[in-house]
Design a protein around this motif. Structure first.
Motif, PDB file in Angstrom:
ATOM      1  N   UNK A  75     -30.409   8.671   8.945  1.00 51.74           N
ATOM      2  CA  UNK A  75     -30.802   9.725   9.764  1.00 51.74           C
ATOM      3  C   UNK A  75     -30.278  11.133   9.896  1.00 51.74           C
ATOM      4  N   UNK A  76     -29.084  11.132   9.191  1.00 50.35           N
ATOM      5  CA  UNK A  76     -28.155  12.373   9.279  1.00 50.35           C
ATOM      6  C   UNK A  76     -28.982  13.607   8.527  1.00 50.35           C
ATOM      7  N   UNK A  77     -29.439  14.383   9.443  1.00 52.43           N
ATOM      8  CA  UNK A  77     -30.300  15.744   8.911  1.00 52.43           C
ATOM      9  C   UNK A  77     -29.502  16.667   8.273  1.00 52.43           C
ATOM     10  N   UNK A  78     -28.290  16.844   8.534  1.00 52.38           N
ATOM     11  CA  UNK A  78     -27.435  17.752   8.228  1.00 52.38           C
ATOM     12  C   UNK A  78     -27.085  17.531   6.594  1.00 52.38           C
ATOM     13  N   UNK A  79     -26.798  16.234   6.266  1.00 49.37           N
ATOM     14  CA  UNK A  79     -26.466  15.705   4.992  1.00 49.37           C
ATOM     15  C   UNK A  79     -27.719  15.820   4.251  1.00 49.37           C
ATOM     16  N   UNK A 139     -36.894  19.111   3.516  1.00 45.93           N
ATOM     17  CA  UNK A 139     -36.367  20.038   4.737  1.00 45.93           C
ATOM     18  C   UNK A 139     -37.826  20.083   5.941  1.00 45.93           C
ATOM     19  N   UNK A 140     -39.054  19.368   5.525  1.00 47.21           N
ATOM     20  CA  UNK A 140     -39.895  19.096   6.318  1.00 47.21           C
ATOM     21  C   UNK A 140     -39.365  17.894   7.154  1.00 47.21           C
ATOM     22  N   UNK A 141     -38.748  16.985   6.604  1.00 48.36           N
ATOM     23  CA  UNK A 141     -38.244  15.822   7.609  1.00 48.36           C
ATOM     24  C   UNK A 141     -37.139  16.363   8.219  1.00 48.36           C
TER      25      UNK A 141
END
Length: 1099
Positions: free
Chosen positions: A709-713, A755-757
């Protein structure tokens, strides 16, 4: 209710039985003075060869006194004696007596024996054994009666019905009692049996009527029908009448235990009524306790009394006595509800004393007794949790809730939700997410059931369901709402905040305030940007924390004071924030978080060296603090020190934690940035760039592997995909392929999905900017502009130069695509905003010059019909300004410029050639606009003339209509005047006619004076009477009277009131059917009617 009464009813006085011995001797036995030992009496009975009724009478007397053993001994001796004498005809009464005696013994016997009983150990036979004996005796009696032709006696039939009723054969018992009542409708025993069956079948109105009939037939009946009456009334919700029936039963039978028990239970229920005062509830509780104890002492083998008394001892903490009573309840219960309660209370006692195995066994048996028992399910689940069998507890609770027939207990749902929310070993990440989702759904259902306001915590249909006291207590549970808030921490800030507010409300209602709850609410308001509210909450939390003991107050105050300093910092009150951080560091010099914030404040003031020194001090004391190392990495990147930042990140991954997510993402960004900024176009340089992009993707991939769930990665990988960094980087790393356009569209689509997620997890402008890049790559300029504007306005307040330049680029591309001068002007405005923020950026100046030149070129290329003279003049003016910019940029002598001087000079030359053609375009544009204006003016003139013509025609039409209206009004006026003239003429003619009639009446009056006075006086009364009759006859259409006959009976009234009589005759003549009576008047009436109608039409 089980058991029998132990107090004998008072016997009537002077009762005795005479027994003959031999021929002459007679022994009288006083029934009121019987010896408890019947041995002497048995010798007398044997010697006297007594009849069967004497034996049964004496046995029944012993039974009535409660001496069942003596009664059985007498009956058994009678049975043996009769058999010895071969008098089988006398057997049925004795067998029936023995059968009923066994039924009575069964009512006091245990229903079962607990094999593992600890306190209430029983050695006597169970109830079923007595029933077997009763059936044996009854069958023996039936065989004897059949053999002697005596079958079907009333005693035998009633005995059969009682036995069937006692063993639960309700249908057979009902048919038996019906047969008795068919022959004798007033049989009290049969009526009582029917009433008990109806009550057991929940046919309460029918049972009530039967009990009342029994009471009417025998007010002293035992068992007392008033008990049954009260039970029926209670079931029918007539509780006051039920209580009155039981009180009357105690008055009639003071030793009756059943009435005392029921009244005791009623008092205990009344003590739970929250509408009463505390003193009233205490009084009811004490009263109920006394009555239940009295009832139990009267019959210690009654399960209902033992069950009620067990709960009282549980509340007092007397576990041994409570366990004995619970075991007594289990062994003597004949109702499933009481049996379940007994097992529940035994399980509670064993659970409290630490006997888990026995407790679990009891709870399981309680669940078997009643499948819908919520308490049994909760008790079993609690033991499973205590045994670290959380999965089994979840299965137990979930199975109960999934059964449609079971009640949807909010307590059970809350417990299941709490267990699902609690992390368990061996559960995968996806299962944890699913379990938390189910926990949230269950808590939502709980909150709806207990009526907590809110979105998911909203009331059901605006109303709350009927709640039990435990459900209401659940609504006041602070910990439950804290748990709900934690569940929504990663899902909904709004719901989490509402849960914390409810928890705080419950906490304050208890008379104390938990500082941590106030602090959490303050943190939520802080995160949402409500800084003033957050400050107020932090200050309140500090105040409450100061009132706690020193050990816990210090730890709380430290965190709360740090949060307060952060909100001061965000409010721009830097002196207060600095003071708060200094206070923290004075108490705790190694409080690293405070030092980090001080370093950030110094960085904001461009005091980088001081901030760097402070960070180094922090690292020297806590070099293993990963948060500190992450902040230092960020500081180096922001200070434009990429190489030290890269070395520090790799050191963190190598020496401290190779799985640190932040360091992995930072390493990925640094590698990507270094490879992207490498301008070496040699083969070695290209290979090094490819290797850098590859390592960047590997770092991001590893971070996602550790934290999916790491959005930055995820965003980093999406950028790699969008820019094709692992491919040819849009031709920078390798020649363009033939399918480059399709490849670019595919990569941008995949990146957009990522990107949407990411957007759902990261609330940052970079996500929207990256989405804008993808849309731009797909030539979807409108959507790109929308994403860029969201990033610029929502996150950067239109102050981020990079995003402004992206907006400029998107509008520029849109203008070229749509050939829109307006879009080109918008692009120019964004470029000018960027220049305002960075006035010395020559790349922005070059972009401005390019846009200005391109705008003029665009307008010159479009047809004259699609542009205006004003826009063309403005574009030429801007292009002229752009020429000056290109000239200055081409002549710039700086060693390094972010553009090509040659291209700038070429653009200047191209602009000169373009501007030479401007006058030609201006002339053609003026000519076209003049012609267009002339056409427009001519069309306007034609429209004006047409409009004036239509208005003229409309005025003429209205004038004609006005003339017609005036003419019609004049005609109506004249018609009204004519009608009025006709009306006056008619009235004049009527007046002349009336005068003629009046003259005729005067002549008739003079003629009547010739009649003699004696006749007139003598006949006056009769004349009046006859006159009335004649009038009536004339009005009803009789024969006409001539004037002379009418005058004979007119009298003096005719002369005194001639006008009144004239009117009456006129009215009478109008209704008369005789045409000869008044032809002129009928004609006048018709004329008047026609005139009146005409008048109405003209008006």
């Amino acid at each position: 209710m089980n058991g029998t009464q132990s107090t004998p009813s008072p016997p009537p006085p002077g009762r005795s039985i005479d027994i003959e011995l031999g021929g002459q001797e007679v022994i009288t036995i006083e029934l009121d003075n019987l010896d408890p030992n019947p041995d002497d009496l048995l010798e007398v009975l044997k010697e006297g060869q007594c009849k069967v009724w004497i034996w049964t009478r004496l046995a029944a007397e012993y039974w009535r006194r409660g001496l069942l053993d003596a009664a059985e001994k007498i009956a058994q001796t009678a049975l043996d004696t009769v058999k010895a004498n071969d008098a089988t005809a006398s057997l049925p009464p004795i067998c029936s007596f023995l059968a009923n005696l066994q039924i009575a013994r069964a009512s006091k016997a245990p229903k079962l024996k607990l094999p593992n009983a600890h306190q209430d150990i029983i050695t006597e036979k169970v109830r079923e054994d007595y029933y077997k004996e009763a059936r044996r005796h009854f069958n023996d009696g039936e065989r004897a009666a059949t053999n002697n032709g005596q079958s079907g006696t009333l005693l035998a039939v009633l005995s059969r019905g009682i036995l069937q009723l006692s063993t639960g054969q309700w249908d057979d018992a009902a048919r038996t009692f019906d047969a008795v009542l068919a022959e004798k409708p007033t049989n009290v025993v049969a009526l009582l049996g029917k009433a008990k069956i109806a009550y057991a079948r929940r046919q309460h109105p029918q049972a009530l009527k039967l009990f009342q009939k029994v009471l009417q037939l025998n007010p002293n009946c035992q068992p007392d029908p008033r008990i049954g009456i009260g039970l029926c009334l209670w079931a029918m919700d007539h509780k006051a009448k039920a209580k009155a029936a039981w009180e009357r039963s105690i008055e009639v039978n003071p030793g009756q235990w059943s009435g005392q028990l029921l009244l005791g239970l009623e008092a205990l229920n009344a003590s739970k009524d929250e509408s009463q005062s505390e003193d009233e509830r205490r009084e009811e509780f004490l009263k109920g306790t006394r009555l239940i104890e009295k009832a139990f002492n009267a019959n210690q083998k009654n399960s209902a009394a033992a069950n009620a008394l067990c709960e009282l001892f549980l509340q007092k903490g007397q576990t041994k006595r409570a366990l004995k009573l619970a075991e007594r309840t289990i062994q003597f219960a004949d109702v499933k509800g009481i049996l379940c309660d007994g097992y529940l209370r035994a399980g509670r006692v064993c659970h409290k004393e630490g006997s888990k195995r026995d407790a679990m066994s009891h709870f399981k048996k309680a669940g078997e007794a009643r499948k819908d028992s919520v308490l049994a399910t909760i008790g079993l689940a609690q033991l499973q949790v205590k045994n670290d069998e959380t999965a089994a507890a979840i299965h137990t609770l979930d199975t109960f809730l999934q059964t449609p027939s079971n009640p949807k207990s909010v307590e059970l749902m809350a417990m299941l939700a709490s267990l699902r929310a609690y992390p368990r070993p061996g559960v995968s990440s996806s299962d944890k997410v699913e379990e938390k989702k189910r926990a949230r759904e269950l808590f939502d259902r709980v909150c709806k059931a207990i009526g907590v306001p809110g979105d998911a915590l909203s009331q059901l249909n605006g109303t709350t369901q009927a709640l039990t006291p435990s459900s209401r207590k659940l609504g006041d549970d602070t910990d439950m709402f804290v748990e709900i808030a934690k569940l929504y921490q990663d899902e909904s800030i709004d719901k989490m905040e509402r849960a914390y507010k409810q928890a705080l409300k419950n906490n304050e209602a208890s008379g104390k305030t938990e500082p941590r709850l106030v602090n959490n609410l303050g943190a939520l308001r802080h995160m949402e940007g409500h800084l003033d509210e957050a400050q107020s909450l932090y200050e309140s939390a500090l105040t409450h924390a100061a009132g706690l003991d020193s050990s816990s107050a210090e730890a709380m105050s430290t965190s709360i004071l740090y949060n307060l300093a952060r909100v001061y910092e965000d409010q721009g009150e830097e002196p207060k924030a600095r003071e708060a951080y200094e206070k923290l560091l004075a108490r705790h010099p190694e409080y690293v978080d405070a030092k980090l914030r001080q370093a950030q404040m110094l960085t904001d003031l461009n005091r980088h060296n001081d901030a760097h020194e402070l960070l180094k001090q922090s690292l020297s004391s806590q070099s293993d603090n990963l948060n500190l190392r992450a902040f230092y990495t960020h500081f180096l990147i922001q200070s434009n020190l990429p190489k030290p930042a890269k070395d520090f990140v790799f050191l963190t991954l190598r020496d401290h934690d190779k799985h640190d997510i932040y360091s992995l993402c930072a390493a990925g960004w640094l590698q990507y940035h270094q490879a992207r900024e490498n301008r070496d176009s040699s083969p070695k340089g290209i290979e090094e760039r490819k290797r850098g992009f590859q390592r960047s993707a590997e770092f991001y991939e590893k971070a996602l592997h550790l934290d999916p769930l790491c959005a930055v990665a995820a965003q980093g990988l999406a950028i790699v995909v969008a820019e094709d960094a692992l491919g040819n980087l849009g031709g920078a790393l390798a020649p363009l392929a033939p399918d480059e356009a399709q490849k670019r569209m595919k990569n941008s689509r995949e990146a957009l999905d990522i990107f949407a997620k990411v957007r759902e997890s990261i609330n940052d402008g970079s996500v929207y900017a990256n989405m804008g890049h993808c849309y731009y790559a797909r030539d979807e300029f409108d959507r790109a502009i929308e994403s860029y504007e969201t990033a610029s306005k929502r996150f950067y307040s239109n102050q981020n130069v990079a995003v402004l330049l992206c907006l400029c680029r998107a509008w520029y591309a849109k203008a070229n695509k749509d050939q829109s001068f307006k879009s080109m002007n918008t692009a120019l405005q964004y470029a000018q905003k960027a220049l305002h923020l960075q006035p010395y950026d020559k790349a922005v100046l070059y972009n401005i010059a390019m846009i200005q030149q391109k705008a003029a070129e665009l307008l010159m290329s479009v047809p004259v019909a699609k542009r205006s003279l004003q826009d063309l003049e403005r574009a030429i003016e801007q292009a002229t300004h752009g020429q000056k910019l290109f000239a200055s940029l081409a002549a710039d002598k700086s060693p390094q410029v972010p553009y090509s001087r040659d291209i700038a000079d070429q653009r200047r030359k191209y602009g000169e050639n373009m501007l030479r053609r401007c006058e030609e375009h201006l002339t053609s544009q003026r000519q076209w606009e003049a012609e267009a204006q002339a056409k427009i003016e001519a069309a306007r003139q034609r429209r004006q003339e047409e409009k004036e013509r239509q208005e003229s025609e409309e005025r003429a039409k209205k004038a004609e209509e006005r003339k017609l209206a005036e003419k019609l009004a004049e005609e109506r006026r004249q018609a009204r005047e004519t009608a009025l003239e006709w009306t006056r003429e008619v009235k004049r003619m009527e007046s002349d006619e009336e005068r003629e009639k009046q003259a005729k009446k005067v002549k008739r009056g003079k003629r009547s004076e010739n009649v003699s006075g004696d006749e007139g006086l003598a006949g006056e009364p009769k004349q009046k009477k006859r006159r009335g009759k004649l009038k009536k006859s004339a009005e009803e259409g009789g024969e006409a009277m001539d004037v002379e006959d009418a005058a004979l009976f007119s009298g003096e009234d005719e002369e005194q009131k001639p006008r009144k009589r004239t009117k009456k005759r006129a009215v009478r003549d109008d209704d008369d059917d005789d045409e000869a009576a008044a032809p002129s008047r009928k004609k006048q009436y018709k004329s008047k009617e026609v005139i009146s109608d005409s008048d109405e039409e003209m008006s």
